[in-house]
Design a protein around this motif. Structure first.
Motif, short mmCIF file in Angstrom:
data_model
loop_
_atom_site.label_atom_id
_atom_site.label_comp_id
_atom_site.label_asym_id
_atom_site.label_seq_id
_atom_site.Cartn_x
_atom_site.Cartn_y
_atom_site.Cartn_z
N ALA A 1 0.83 -1.21 0.00
CA ALA A 1 0.00 0.00 0.00
C ALA A 1 0.87 1.26 0.00
CB ALA A 1 -0.94 -0.01 1.20
N ALA A 2 2.03 1.21 0.65
CA ALA A 2 2.93 2.36 0.70
C ALA A 2 3.48 2.72 -0.68
CB ALA A 2 4.08 2.09 1.67
N LEU A 3 3.51 1.76 -1.60
CA LEU A 3 3.98 2.04 -2.96
C LEU A 3 3.01 2.96 -3.70
CD1 LEU A 3 5.21 -1.52 -4.01
CD2 LEU A 3 6.62 0.43 -3.28
N GLY A 4 1.74 2.93 -3.34
CA GLY A 4 0.76 3.87 -3.88
C GLY A 4 0.12 3.49 -5.20
N THR B 1 -2.33 2.47 -12.10
CA THR B 1 -1.72 3.79 -11.97
C THR B 1 -0.77 3.80 -10.78
OG1 THR B 1 -3.61 4.56 -10.68
CG2 THR B 1 -3.63 5.05 -13.04
N ASP B 2 0.22 4.69 -10.87
CA ASP B 2 1.18 4.81 -9.76
C ASP B 2 0.69 5.83 -8.75
OD1 ASP B 2 1.71 7.28 -10.91
OD2 ASP B 2 3.67 6.69 -11.72
N ALA B 3 1.54 6.19 -7.80
CA ALA B 3 1.15 7.11 -6.74
C ALA B 3 0.82 8.51 -7.25
CB ALA B 3 2.26 7.19 -5.69
N ARG B 4 1.37 8.89 -8.40
CA ARG B 4 1.08 10.20 -8.99
C ARG B 4 -0.15 10.18 -9.88
NH1 ARG B 4 6.83 9.63 -10.19
NH2 ARG B 4 6.03 8.98 -12.19
N GLU C 1 10.40 -9.25 -10.67
CA GLU C 1 10.18 -10.18 -9.56
C GLU C 1 9.56 -9.50 -8.34
OE1 GLU C 1 10.70 -13.52 -9.73
OE2 GLU C 1 11.15 -13.13 -11.83
N GLU C 2 9.25 -8.20 -8.47
CA GLU C 2 8.73 -7.44 -7.34
C GLU C 2 7.20 -7.35 -7.39
OE1 GLU C 2 8.92 -2.92 -5.46
OE2 GLU C 2 9.83 -3.33 -7.41
N LEU C 3 6.56 -7.64 -6.27
CA LEU C 3 5.12 -7.51 -6.15
C LEU C 3 4.80 -6.04 -5.90
CD1 LEU C 3 2.36 -8.98 -5.93
CD2 LEU C 3 2.81 -9.18 -3.48
N ILE C 4 4.10 -5.40 -6.85
CA ILE C 4 3.81 -3.97 -6.70
C ILE C 4 2.35 -3.69 -6.35
CG2 ILE C 4 5.69 -3.24 -8.21
CD1 ILE C 4 3.56 -2.80 -10.42
#
Length: 169
Positions: free
Chosen positions: A70-73, A90-93, A149-152
């Protein structure tokens, strides 16, 4: 003395009184049952685990993972249509985000007849599409997005599909 006697004199209990008593009694029972059924259907998350003890032991680890994600946004939006489902990542922006893979497990809140696993293909910047129309009604989608390999992104979202195949609030 006759006034007091007439006040406390028992009244006649007729068939009308019995009918009103029965209607009131069963009316209260039916109303409470309908309210409880409505609350049960609208608030159940659909979460079922095979072993509640194991799930409880893993809770803190999964909660920490959820907070980190959740902190990744990142966020998703659903765009259903007659041919399938599009997920907009979408990303945090609020800008389109890239993911190397997006998958979703779609479930009905009650029942398993329409449950399915979808793998989404890139369909433009931040857009991922899977074919297969969704039936009208409530759905719960557990979306997982990976970048290399990163869970986003990993989150369950509930949404409603209208009779025309569009997203309903």
């Amino acid at each position: 003395m006759t006034l007091i006697r007439s006040i406390f004199q028992p009244k006649e209990f007729t068939g009308k009184h019995m009918l009103l008593t029965m209607v009131a009694f069963f009316g209260v029972i039916i109303t409470v049952n309908l309210m409880m059924a409505r609350f049960a259907v609208t608030t159940w998350s659909g979460l079922v685990v095979p072993n509640t003890y194991v799930a409880s032991q893993e809770f803190n680890t999964q909660a920490a993972q959820s907070r980190a994600i959740a902190a990744l946004g990142y966020d998703v939006a659903f765009e259903p249509d007659a041919g399938g489902l599009t997920i907009v990542l979408t990303d945090a922006r609020g800008e389109p985000a890239y993911a190397s893979s997006v998958a979703a497990s779609l479930r009905r809140p009650v029942g398993t007849d329409d449950d399915r696993e979808l793998v989404f293909m890139a369909d433009g910047p931040g857009r991922y599409r899977a074919e297969g129309a969704l039936a009208e009604g409530e759905w719960i989608a557990h979306v997982t997005a990976m970048r290399d390999e990163e869970l986003i992104y990993k989150k369950g979202r509930r949404f409603h599909i209208g009779g025309d195949g569009s997203l309903r609030p």
